[in-house]
Design a protein around this motif. Structure first.
Motif, PDB file in Angstrom:
ATOM      1  N   ALA A  72      47.778 -12.190  54.275  1.00  0.00           N
ATOM      2  CA  ALA A  72      46.987 -11.413  53.319  1.00  0.00           C
ATOM      3  C   ALA A  72      46.950  -9.950  53.742  1.00  0.00           C
ATOM      4  O   ALA A  72      47.150  -9.040  52.918  1.00  0.00           O
ATOM      5  CB  ALA A  72      45.580 -11.984  53.228  1.00  0.00           C
ATOM      6  N   ALA A  73      46.720  -9.699  55.039  1.00  0.00           N
ATOM      7  CA  ALA A  73      46.702  -8.322  55.542  1.00  0.00           C
ATOM      8  C   ALA A  73      48.064  -7.670  55.352  1.00  0.00           C
ATOM      9  O   ALA A  73      48.169  -6.512  54.925  1.00  0.00           O
ATOM     10  CB  ALA A  73      46.303  -8.321  57.008  1.00  0.00           C
ATOM     11  N   GLU A  74      49.118  -8.432  55.637  1.00  0.00           N
ATOM     12  CA  GLU A  74      50.481  -7.914  55.547  1.00  0.00           C
ATOM     13  C   GLU A  74      50.830  -7.542  54.112  1.00  0.00           C
ATOM     14  O   GLU A  74      51.437  -6.494  53.852  1.00  0.00           O
ATOM     15  CB  GLU A  74      51.422  -8.982  56.090  1.00  0.00           C
ATOM     16  N   VAL A  75      50.418  -8.388  53.162  1.00  0.00           N
ATOM     17  CA  VAL A  75      50.694  -8.105  51.751  1.00  0.00           C
ATOM     18  C   VAL A  75      49.978  -6.835  51.328  1.00  0.00           C
ATOM     19  O   VAL A  75      50.555  -5.974  50.637  1.00  0.00           O
ATOM     20  CB  VAL A  75      50.238  -9.303  50.885  1.00  0.00           C
ATOM     21  N   ALA A  80      50.873  -1.433  49.651  1.00  0.00           N
ATOM     22  CA  ALA A  80      50.485  -0.021  49.722  1.00  0.00           C
ATOM     23  C   ALA A  80      51.683   0.839  50.095  1.00  0.00           C
ATOM     24  O   ALA A  80      51.877   1.930  49.536  1.00  0.00           O
ATOM     25  CB  ALA A  80      49.361   0.148  50.737  1.00  0.00           C
ATOM     26  N   LEU A  81      52.503   0.338  51.018  1.00  0.00           N
ATOM     27  CA  LEU A  81      53.728   1.057  51.390  1.00  0.00           C
ATOM     28  C   LEU A  81      54.651   1.205  50.193  1.00  0.00           C
ATOM     29  O   LEU A  81      55.211   2.284  49.945  1.00  0.00           O
ATOM     30  CB  LEU A  81      54.459   0.293  52.499  1.00  0.00           C
ATOM     31  N   ILE A  82      54.808   0.117  49.438  1.00  0.00           N
ATOM     32  CA  ILE A  82      55.699   0.157  48.274  1.00  0.00           C
ATOM     33  C   ILE A  82      55.186   1.181  47.270  1.00  0.00           C
ATOM     34  O   ILE A  82      55.953   1.969  46.703  1.00  0.00           O
ATOM     35  CB  ILE A  82      55.817  -1.250  47.658  1.00  0.00           C
ATOM     36  N   VAL A  83      53.855   1.190  47.059  1.00  0.00           N
ATOM     37  CA  VAL A  83      53.282   2.158  46.117  1.00  0.00           C
ATOM     38  C   VAL A  83      53.549   3.583  46.607  1.00  0.00           C
ATOM     39  O   VAL A  83      53.948   4.465  45.827  1.00  0.00           O
ATOM     40  CB  VAL A  83      51.769   1.889  45.950  1.00  0.00           C
ATOM     41  N   ALA A  84      53.364   3.802  47.920  1.00  0.00           N
ATOM     42  CA  ALA A  84      53.582   5.138  48.471  1.00  0.00           C
ATOM     43  C   ALA A  84      55.040   5.547  48.334  1.00  0.00           C
ATOM     44  O   ALA A  84      55.354   6.692  47.970  1.00  0.00           O
ATOM     45  CB  ALA A  84      53.147   5.158  49.934  1.00  0.00           C
TER      46      ALA A  84
ATOM     47  N   VAL B 374      41.566  -3.263  60.069  1.00  0.00           N
ATOM     48  CA  VAL B 374      42.572  -2.229  60.317  1.00  0.00           C
ATOM     49  C   VAL B 374      43.501  -2.096  59.125  1.00  0.00           C
ATOM     50  O   VAL B 374      43.832  -0.990  58.686  1.00  0.00           O
ATOM     51  CB  VAL B 374      43.365  -2.559  61.603  1.00  0.00           C
ATOM     52  N   SER B 375      43.900  -3.236  58.559  1.00  0.00           N
ATOM     53  CA  SER B 375      44.806  -3.172  57.407  1.00  0.00           C
ATOM     54  C   SER B 375      44.108  -2.538  56.215  1.00  0.00           C
ATOM     55  O   SER B 375      44.726  -1.824  55.427  1.00  0.00           O
ATOM     56  CB  SER B 375      45.312  -4.564  57.065  1.00  0.00           C
ATOM     57  N   LEU B 376      42.801  -2.763  56.100  1.00  0.00           N
ATOM     58  CA  LEU B 376      42.029  -2.117  55.026  1.00  0.00           C
ATOM     59  C   LEU B 376      42.100  -0.601  55.165  1.00  0.00           C
ATOM     60  O   LEU B 376      42.400   0.121  54.202  1.00  0.00           O
ATOM     61  CB  LEU B 376      40.585  -2.600  55.113  1.00  0.00           C
ATOM     62  N   VAL B 377      41.857  -0.124  56.387  1.00  0.00           N
ATOM     63  CA  VAL B 377      41.919   1.315  56.631  1.00  0.00           C
ATOM     64  C   VAL B 377      43.341   1.819  56.382  1.00  0.00           C
ATOM     65  O   VAL B 377      43.549   2.871  55.760  1.00  0.00           O
ATOM     66  CB  VAL B 377      41.468   1.620  58.073  1.00  0.00           C
TER      67      VAL B 377
END
Lengths: 102, 438
Positions: A72-75, A80-84, B374-377
Motif C-alpha cells: 500500500a505504501a509502495e503504491v 505519486a512518482l508517476i504523477v510527478a 514516511v510514505s505519506l510525507v
C-alpha cells in the motif's frame, strides 16, 4: 480443511507471478507495469498463505499482512512518482524516460 | 472433495485469464478492472486456505483502496491509451522476456511434475491440553506429576487450568504428603486432544483404589446455541442416571418409570456418559440411583439449580464427599466442575492474527506504521503543486531580491531618489575595527 493439494496453489501462484513478470517486461505503460508488480506481490502472498495452511503456522499470514501494508505504501509513493513524471514529461511511456542515457 | 477441487479450478482459471487479460489490454482502465477481478479470485482462494482475515483485507485494501487509487491516477492523467509500439529501442525484449518466462515456469513446474509434488508433511497437530481434577477421597493434599510438570498441594475438588503437554505416552504419578507414591500409571495423550483428567477413588489404610478417567472436552465449539455436557460418575457403584426434575423438587415416578426428563442413564462407576447438549435455560438436575428394591433415590446435586448458558461446556462429576468421619459411602456431594468455555480463535481469524500481531510482532507493526507515515510525507513532497525544482528557483529569487543594494530598495519604496554619501555608507566597517582592537 480444504482438500486441494498445496501443489495446486503453489503452481497457480507460480503462473500468476510469471504473468506479472511478463507484464513488467512487455508493457511500456508505467501504470500497467505497476499493476503487474502488484500482481507479482499477490502471487507471492498466495504461496505464503498456502504454505501457512500446510504448516498450520500463522506466521505466513502475518507476513502476508506486512506485505500488503508495504505494498500500500509502495503504491502511494509510486503513483505519486508517476504523477510527478507525467507533469514534467506529459507521458508515462517508459520509452520516453531515458534521460540517464545522456 | 470434488466440489472444492472444482471451485479451485474455476477460481484458478479465472485468476489466470484475468491476469493475462490485464497484461494484454490496450486500455489501462480495462487492465485495472481485470486486476480487480484477479484480486477477487485470489481473495476467494485465501478463504479456501483458512485465511478469512487476509481474504477480507485483500478485498478491502487491494481490490478496494489500492485499485481505486490506480483508477484515479489513470483518469487524472488521462493515460488510458498509451501506445506500446513505436519508440522501442529494445525491440528484442518481448521475445526474450517470453522465453525467460516460459523457461522459468518449466524450470519450476517440471521437477514438481516429475517428483509428483512438494512432498511436504501434513501439518503437525497441536499439543494436547490437559487439566486435572482431583476427585479422589484423600485426607491430605497430594502432589500430581504429569510428565515433567508437578502440581503441588492438590486438594479434593481442586481443578487446574488447561495447560499444554507433549503428545504421546506420559507418566502420571500421585504422591501423598509423606512422599509415598499412591498412584502411578502411563497415559497416552493424543495430538489436538483437550482432556480433563479426573483422579478418583479412595486412599485408605488398607490400600487405595485410585484411578484416572479422561473426559474429552471441546474447547472450540462451533455451535453456540447449546451447552454441551459431560457426566462422570466416580461416586457410587452401580448405575446412576441424570434427571431433570423440572419445577418441583421430587422425582415423579409412575409405574416404576421416571416421568421426568432423563438426560443420561446407566452411568456405571468410573464411566463417562455420552456427551449431550442442552438448550439454554435453567435446569433442576439430580443424580438418581435405582435401589435394590426398585425404588429410585436422589443421590446428588440437591437444592442446586443449574443455569445453562449457550456456548458453554460443563463437566459434571459425581464424587463422594470428603468427610474424615464417614467411610465414603455416607453422604454424597455432587461437585460440578465447569469448564468455562474457552473459545479458541479459529485458525486465521482476525482474533488469532490480531493476537499474534500485537504480542509477537509489535515492533514490526510499529515499523510498518512508521513506514506508512514516511510514505505519506513522501507522497506530499512528490506531488506538491510547485514541484521540487520551482521551489528552489523561488528561493533563489527571494535571495536575489534581498541582496539588492539597500539604496535601491529604499528609493523604490519611497519613490524618491536617495541622496547617498558614498563614503558614509562604507565608513562603519565594524568587523575590521573589531579585528584591530583584538
Amino acid at each position: 480443511m480444504t482438500s486441494v493439494p498445496i501443489e495446486a496453489f503453489f503452481t497457480l501462484s507460480l503462473v500468476l507471478f510469471i504473468i506479472g513478470a511478463m507484464g513488467v517486461l512487455l508493457r511500456k505503460n508505467a501504470i500497467i507495469i505497476f499493476m503487474s508488480i502488484e500482481l507479482m506481490l499477490n502471487a507471492g502472498n498466495l504461496a505464503l498463505v498456502a504454505f501457512a495452511r500446510q504448516w498450520g503456522d500463522l506466521d505466513g499470514q502475518v507476513f502476508v499482512f506486512f506485505v500488503m501494508t508495504v505494498a500500500a505504501a509502495e503504491v502511494a509513493v509510486g503513483l505519486a512518482l508517476i504523477v510527478a513524471i507525467f507533469r514534467n514529461k506529459s507521458s508515462i511511456n517508459i520509452d520516453n524516460l531515458h534521460q540517464m542515457e545522456g | 472433495m470434488g466440489l472444492e477441487l472444482a471451485l479451485f479450478g474455476l477460481l484458478a482459471i479465472l485468476a489466470v485469464v484475468s491476469a493475462a487479460a490485464m497484461i494484454f489490454q490496450k486500455n489501462a482502465v480495462h487492465s485495472a478492472i481485470f486486476l480487480i477481478l484477479n484480486f477477487g479470485c485470489v481473495a476467494l482462494l485465501f478463504l479456501m486456505l483458512d485465511a478469512p482475515f487476509i481474504s477480507m483485507v485483500q478485498i478491502a485494501v487491494y481490490a478496494g483502496a489500492i485499485m481505486v487509487l490506480f483508477l484515479f491516477v489513470i483518469m487524472l492523467l488521462g493515460a488510458e491509451q498509451t501506445s506500446d509500439v513505436g519508440t522501442a529501442p529494445l525491440s528484442w525484449l518481448p521475445g526474450v522476456a517470453t522465453i525467460l518466462g516460459v523457461s522459468l515456469l518449466l524450470a519450476i513446474a517440471t521437477p514438481l511434475l516429475i517428483t509428483g509434488g512438494l512432498g511436504l508433511p501434513e501439518a503437525p497437530g497441536a499439543d494436547p491440553q490437559i487439566r486435572i481434577v482431583h476427585a479422589a477421597n484423600t485426607a491430605d493434599p497430594v502432589d500430581i506429576t504429569v510428565g515433567e510438570t508437578t502440581i503441588e498441594d492438590v486438594r479434593f475438588g481442586d481443578t487446574t487450568s488447561f495447560s499444554e503437554f507433549e503428545a504421546g505416552d506420559t507418566n502420571v504419578t500421585i504422591t501423598d504428603a509423606d512422599g509415598t507414591v499412591v498412584f502411578e500409571d502411563t497415559v497416552t495423550f493424543a495430538e489436538d486432544a483437550v482432556l480433563t483428567v479426573v483422579a478418583y477413588g479412595q486412599v485408605t489404610e488398607s490400600g487405595n483404589t485410585l484411578a484416572l478417567a479422561g473426559v474429552p472436552n471441546v474447547l472450540a465449539v462451533d455451535q453456540t446455541e447449546v451447552a454441551s455436557f459431560n457426566v462422570l460418575n466416580v461416586a457410587v457403584e452401580g448405575d446412576v442416571s441424570l434427571v431433570d426434575l423440572g419445577s418441583d423438587r421430587d422425582l415423579d415416578i409412575d409405574d416404576g418409570e421416571i416421568v421426568d426428563a432423563v438426560l443420561a442413564t446407566d452411568i456405571g462407576y468410573g464411566e463417562l456418559a455420552a456427551a449431550f447438549t442442552l438448550p439454554e435455560r435453567r435446569y433442576n438436575l439430580r443424580f438418581v440411583q435405582e435401589t435394590a428394591d426398585g425404588e429410585f433415590q436422589i443421590i446428588g446435586l440437591s437444592n442446586q439449580r443449574l443455569t445453562v448458558e449457550e456456548g458453554t461446556e460443563r463437566t459434571l462429576i459425581l464424587t463422594p464427599d470428603y468427610d474424615a468421619t464417614a467411610d465414603g459411602d455416607g453422604t454424597f456431594r455432587n461437585r460440578v466442575f465447569d469448564s468455562e468455555l474457552n473459545i479458541q480463535d479459529a485458525f486465521g481469524s482476525p482474533g488469532d492474527i490480531g493476537g499474534l500481531l500485537f504480542i509477537d510482532y509489535l515492533l514490526p507493526v510499529n515499523l510498518v506504521g512508521f513506514l506508512l507515515l514516511v510514505s505519506l510525507v513522501g507522497v506530499i513532497v512528490l506531488t506538491r503543486p510547485e514541484g521540487i525544482q520551482s521551489k528552489r528557483r523561488s528561493t533563489i529569487n527571494r535571495r536575489r531580491k534581498v541582496s539588492r543594494p539597500l539604496v535601491s530598495v529604499i528609493s523604490q519604496q519611497t519613490g524618491r531618489d536617495v541622496v547617498v554619501d558614498t563614503p558614509k555608507l562604507d565608513a562603519p566597517d565594524t568587523p575590521s575595527n573589531n579585528d584591530d582592537d583584538a
